[in-house]
Design a protein around this motif. Structure first.
Motif, PDB file in Angstrom:
ATOM      1  N   ARG A 162       0.837  -1.201   0.000  1.00 19.63           N
ATOM      2  CA  ARG A 162       0.000   0.000   0.000  1.00 19.63           C
ATOM      3  C   ARG A 162       0.873   1.253   0.000  1.00 19.63           C
ATOM      4  NH1 ARG A 162      -3.264  -1.512   5.210  1.00 19.63           N
ATOM      5  NH2 ARG A 162      -3.555   0.754   5.231  1.00 19.63           N
ATOM      6  N   PRO A 163       0.338   2.415  -0.413  1.00 18.88           N
ATOM      7  CA  PRO A 163       1.141   3.641  -0.506  1.00 18.88           C
ATOM      8  C   PRO A 163       1.758   4.078   0.818  1.00 18.88           C
ATOM      9  CG  PRO A 163      -0.904   3.889  -1.720  1.00 18.88           C
ATOM     10  CD  PRO A 163      -1.024   2.597  -0.964  1.00 18.88           C
ATOM     11  N   GLU A 164       1.112   3.730   1.934  1.00 17.17           N
ATOM     12  CA  GLU A 164       1.619   4.183   3.236  1.00 17.17           C
ATOM     13  C   GLU A 164       2.698   3.267   3.800  1.00 17.17           C
ATOM     14  OE1 GLU A 164      -2.526   2.314   4.013  1.00 17.17           O
ATOM     15  OE2 GLU A 164      -1.499   3.430   2.432  1.00 17.17           O
ATOM     16  N   PHE A 165       3.217   2.351   2.982  1.00 16.56           N
ATOM     17  CA  PHE A 165       4.197   1.389   3.486  1.00 16.56           C
ATOM     18  C   PHE A 165       5.452   2.076   4.038  1.00 16.56           C
ATOM     19  CE2 PHE A 165       8.114  -1.019   2.700  1.00 16.56           C
ATOM     20  CZ  PHE A 165       7.916  -2.063   3.590  1.00 16.56           C
ATOM     21  N   VAL A 166       6.055   2.971   3.266  1.00 14.43           N
ATOM     22  CA  VAL A 166       7.317   3.568   3.718  1.00 14.43           C
ATOM     23  C   VAL A 166       7.133   4.392   4.992  1.00 14.43           C
ATOM     24  CG1 VAL A 166       9.195   5.154   3.139  1.00 14.43           C
ATOM     25  CG2 VAL A 166       8.405   3.492   1.444  1.00 14.43           C
ATOM     26  N   PRO A 167       6.151   5.307   5.086  1.00 13.12           N
ATOM     27  CA  PRO A 167       5.978   6.026   6.362  1.00 13.12           C
ATOM     28  C   PRO A 167       5.738   5.095   7.547  1.00 13.12           C
ATOM     29  CG  PRO A 167       4.738   7.103   4.624  1.00 13.12           C
ATOM     30  CD  PRO A 167       5.230   5.814   4.040  1.00 13.12           C
ATOM     31  N   ALA A 168       4.945   4.027   7.359  1.00 12.57           N
ATOM     32  CA  ALA A 168       4.700   3.090   8.459  1.00 12.57           C
ATOM     33  C   ALA A 168       5.981   2.362   8.852  1.00 12.57           C
ATOM     34  CB  ALA A 168       3.627   2.078   8.045  1.00 12.57           C
ATOM     35  N   THR A 169       6.789   2.022   7.879  1.00 12.47           N
ATOM     36  CA  THR A 169       8.051   1.339   8.162  1.00 12.47           C
ATOM     37  C   THR A 169       9.029   2.268   8.873  1.00 12.47           C
ATOM     38  OG1 THR A 169       7.742  -0.117   6.258  1.00 12.47           O
ATOM     39  CG2 THR A 169       9.977   0.102   7.097  1.00 12.47           C
ATOM     40  N   VAL A 193      19.016  -2.248   1.552  1.00 13.72           N
ATOM     41  CA  VAL A 193      18.245  -3.490   1.492  1.00 13.72           C
ATOM     42  C   VAL A 193      18.323  -4.022   0.068  1.00 13.72           C
ATOM     43  CG1 VAL A 193      15.981  -4.557   1.707  1.00 13.72           C
ATOM     44  CG2 VAL A 193      16.683  -2.787   3.341  1.00 13.72           C
ATOM     45  N   ALA A 194      18.911  -5.192  -0.093  1.00 13.59           N
ATOM     46  CA  ALA A 194      19.012  -5.807  -1.414  1.00 13.59           C
ATOM     47  C   ALA A 194      17.667  -6.415  -1.795  1.00 13.59           C
ATOM     48  CB  ALA A 194      20.093  -6.884  -1.406  1.00 13.59           C
ATOM     49  N   LEU A 195      17.144  -6.011  -2.948  1.00 14.83           N
ATOM     50  CA  LEU A 195      15.840  -6.486  -3.409  1.00 14.83           C
ATOM     51  C   LEU A 195      15.996  -7.672  -4.362  1.00 14.83           C
ATOM     52  CD1 LEU A 195      14.165  -3.025  -4.088  1.00 14.83           C
ATOM     53  CD2 LEU A 195      14.025  -4.416  -2.009  1.00 14.83           C
ATOM     54  N   LEU A 244      17.416  -4.776  11.209  1.00 16.49           N
ATOM     55  CA  LEU A 244      17.624  -4.843   9.762  1.00 16.49           C
ATOM     56  C   LEU A 244      17.034  -6.099   9.124  1.00 16.49           C
ATOM     57  CD1 LEU A 244      18.836  -3.613   7.195  1.00 16.49           C
ATOM     58  CD2 LEU A 244      21.032  -4.685   7.795  1.00 16.49           C
ATOM     59  N   PRO A 245      17.151  -7.296   9.732  1.00 17.47           N
ATOM     60  CA  PRO A 245      16.526  -8.466   9.100  1.00 17.47           C
ATOM     61  C   PRO A 245      15.013  -8.322   8.935  1.00 17.47           C
ATOM     62  CG  PRO A 245      18.117  -9.159  10.757  1.00 17.47           C
ATOM     63  CD  PRO A 245      17.952  -7.681  10.921  1.00 17.47           C
ATOM     64  N   VAL A 246      14.360  -7.690   9.922  1.00 15.83           N
ATOM     65  CA  VAL A 246      12.913  -7.476   9.830  1.00 15.83           C
ATOM     66  C   VAL A 246      12.613  -6.446   8.742  1.00 15.83           C
ATOM     67  CG1 VAL A 246      10.857  -6.708  11.077  1.00 15.83           C
ATOM     68  CG2 VAL A 246      12.615  -8.048  12.266  1.00 15.83           C
ATOM     69  N   LEU A 247      13.361  -5.347   8.744  1.00 16.78           N
ATOM     70  CA  LEU A 247      13.178  -4.318   7.725  1.00 16.78           C
ATOM     71  C   LEU A 247      13.363  -4.907   6.322  1.00 16.78           C
ATOM     72  CD1 LEU A 247      12.963  -1.307   6.806  1.00 16.78           C
ATOM     73  CD2 LEU A 247      15.454  -1.228   7.006  1.00 16.78           C
ATOM     74  N   LEU A 277      10.420  -7.055   5.245  1.00 16.53           N
ATOM     75  CA  LEU A 277       9.275  -6.203   4.924  1.00 16.53           C
ATOM     76  C   LEU A 277       9.442  -5.559   3.547  1.00 16.53           C
ATOM     77  CD1 LEU A 277       8.699  -4.315   8.297  1.00 16.53           C
ATOM     78  CD2 LEU A 277       7.007  -5.746   7.138  1.00 16.53           C
ATOM     79  N   CYS A 278      10.618  -4.968   3.323  1.00 13.78           N
ATOM     80  CA  CYS A 278      10.838  -4.235   2.076  1.00 13.78           C
ATOM     81  C   CYS A 278      10.841  -5.163   0.870  1.00 13.78           C
ATOM     82  CB  CYS A 278      12.159  -3.467   2.157  1.00 13.78           C
ATOM     83  SG  CYS A 278      12.111  -2.062   3.308  1.00 13.78           S
ATOM     84  N   ARG A 279      11.426  -6.332   1.024  1.00 12.67           N
ATOM     85  CA  ARG A 279      11.419  -7.258  -0.103  1.00 12.67           C
ATOM     86  C   ARG A 279      10.000  -7.718  -0.422  1.00 12.67           C
ATOM     87  NH1 ARG A 279      17.021  -8.351   1.278  1.00 12.67           N
ATOM     88  NH2 ARG A 279      16.564  -9.589   3.122  1.00 12.67           N
ATOM     89  N   ARG A 280       9.196  -7.930   0.603  1.00 14.90           N
ATOM     90  CA  ARG A 280       7.811  -8.330   0.372  1.00 14.90           C
ATOM     91  C   ARG A 280       7.028  -7.194  -0.331  1.00 14.90           C
ATOM     92  NH1 ARG A 280       4.436 -12.147   2.656  1.00 14.90           N
ATOM     93  NH2 ARG A 280       6.376 -13.324   2.768  1.00 14.90           N
ATOM     94  N   HIS A 281       7.242  -5.963   0.143  1.00 16.29           N
ATOM     95  CA  HIS A 281       6.524  -4.833  -0.448  1.00 16.29           C
ATOM     96  C   HIS A 281       6.981  -4.575  -1.881  1.00 16.29           C
ATOM     97  CE1 HIS A 281       4.568  -0.919  -0.804  1.00 16.29           C
ATOM     98  NE2 HIS A 281       5.733  -0.423  -1.221  1.00 16.29           N
ATOM     99  N   PHE A 282       8.288  -4.511  -2.111  1.00 17.54           N
ATOM    100  CA  PHE A 282       8.786  -4.116  -3.422  1.00 17.54           C
ATOM    101  C   PHE A 282       8.731  -5.250  -4.440  1.00 17.54           C
ATOM    102  CE2 PHE A 282      10.347  -0.639  -0.852  1.00 17.54           C
ATOM    103  CZ  PHE A 282      10.045   0.456  -1.663  1.00 17.54           C
ATOM    104  N   ASP A 283       8.446  -6.462  -3.994  1.00 18.06           N
ATOM    105  CA  ASP A 283       8.104  -7.519  -4.946  1.00 18.06           C
ATOM    106  C   ASP A 283       6.764  -7.221  -5.609  1.00 18.06           C
ATOM    107  OD1 ASP A 283      10.343  -9.015  -4.676  1.00 18.06           O
ATOM    108  OD2 ASP A 283       9.498 -10.488  -3.303  1.00 18.06           O
ATOM    109  N   ARG A 284       5.898  -6.522  -4.875  1.00 19.59           N
ATOM    110  CA  ARG A 284       4.573  -6.188  -5.397  1.00 19.59           C
ATOM    111  C   ARG A 284       4.551  -4.824  -6.070  1.00 19.59           C
ATOM    112  NH1 ARG A 284       0.447  -7.697  -0.420  1.00 19.59           N
ATOM    113  NH2 ARG A 284       1.389  -9.684   0.195  1.00 19.59           N
ATOM    114  N   TYR A 285       5.402  -3.926  -5.591  1.00 13.71           N
ATOM    115  CA  TYR A 285       5.375  -2.546  -6.060  1.00 13.71           C
ATOM    116  C   TYR A 285       6.722  -2.190  -6.652  1.00 13.71           C
ATOM    117  CZ  TYR A 285       5.831   2.531  -5.740  1.00 13.71           C
ATOM    118  OH  TYR A 285       6.087   3.846  -6.005  1.00 13.71           O
ATOM    119  N   ASP A 286       6.764  -1.913  -7.936  1.00 17.86           N
ATOM    120  CA  ASP A 286       7.986  -1.499  -8.608  1.00 17.86           C
ATOM    121  C   ASP A 286       7.917   0.004  -8.836  1.00 17.86           C
ATOM    122  OD1 ASP A 286      10.150  -0.984 -10.206  1.00 17.86           O
ATOM    123  OD2 ASP A 286       9.830  -2.696 -11.532  1.00 17.86           O
TER     124      ASP A 286
END
Length: 263
Positions: free
Chosen positions: A25-32, A131-133, A164-167, A170-179
């Protein structure tokens, strides 16, 4: 950078739950970022996608609108070529947390890049989070400390490395969906930029030394890096300035940015 008016008052578990819920969702980065602030407090953030040989792609920032030209546009127009965190990315891959002092050249704070760019963006210290995607690209967070006179501590870096492992998950899961889109056109390295336009008169060695000077390496460090004497480095610098018709590192920096805006 923009200073948030408040910081998370939730628990780390609640903040993590909000970040997980925001995946895709668009609010992913602020929430993270709210989750990260519980590991190490910080104010401003610029998030980018790095890809080798390409211009960075803007993902997120919380910079005030009136400061965007100085903070964001100038960086994306070409100042990124001198960014020690991008240099670190170019030579290293994988997830990482690094403080500015860990990646900066020995004379970085005396460089024109630091004085012309960092002083204008009012950034005294910085932590970079990588974070390596799965796409082969790298997500990069640049974060600034709580106040203009405060540096990040070793404890801040440890706190960010702990999560960092949690971050990363999260980021890999999000950016797999959002390019966020393709990275920009091929951005040649700083040495190649310096051989364009007025810099076409420079030899490959001179453009290499000019690039290292702009990044903030001392004469002694340059000599060690490329295996020549300090006196030879000084002679090359004198020839660079003479050929380009300039007399200072500041003019060299402006020449670099001028060529980048033509690209």
């Amino acid at each position: 950078m923009h200073v948030p008016t408040s910081f998370p008052t939730v628990t780390s578990e609640e903040a993590l739950a909000d970040a997980i819920d925001a995946v895709g969702r668009p609010e992913f980065v602020p929430a993270t970022l709210d989750y990260l602030r519980l590991a190490a407090p910080f104010h401003g953030c610029l998030a980018l996608i790095f890809e080798s040989g390409k211009r960075p792609v803007h993902v997120y920032d919380n910079v005030r609108a009136e400061r965007r030209a100085v903070v964001i546009d100038r960086y994306l127009d070409g100042a990124y070529l001198l960014d020690p965190f991008r240099e670190y990315f170019q030579s290293s891959r994988g997830d990482a947390v690094a403080r500015l002092r860990d990646v900066a050249p020995d004379r970085f704070r005396n460089s024109t890049y630091y004085q012309s760019y960092y002083s204008h963006i009012r950034l005294k210290d910085e932590i970079g989070i990588f974070v390596a995607l799965a796409s082969g690209k790298t997500l990069f967070f640049s974060i600034g400390p709580m106040g203009p006179e405060r540096d990040f501590s070793a404890a801040d870096a440890r706190g960010l490395r702990r999560v960092l492992p949690v971050l990363s998950a999260l980021c890999r899961r999000h950016f797999d969906r959002y390019d966020p889109g393709e990275t920009g056109s091929l951005a040649v390295n700083i040495e190649e930029v310096l051989t364009q336009g007025p810099g076409a008169c420079l030899t490959p060695r001179e453009s290499q030394i000019a690039g290292l000077i702009l990044k903030g390496h001392s004469t002694e460090a340059i000599a060690r890096m490329i295996g020549i004497s300090g006196g030879t480095v000084k002679l090359h610098r004198k020839n660079i300035y003479r050929k380009l018709g300039i007399s200072s590192q500041g003019e060299l920096f402006n020449l670099l940015l001028s060529e980048m805006t033509k690209a």
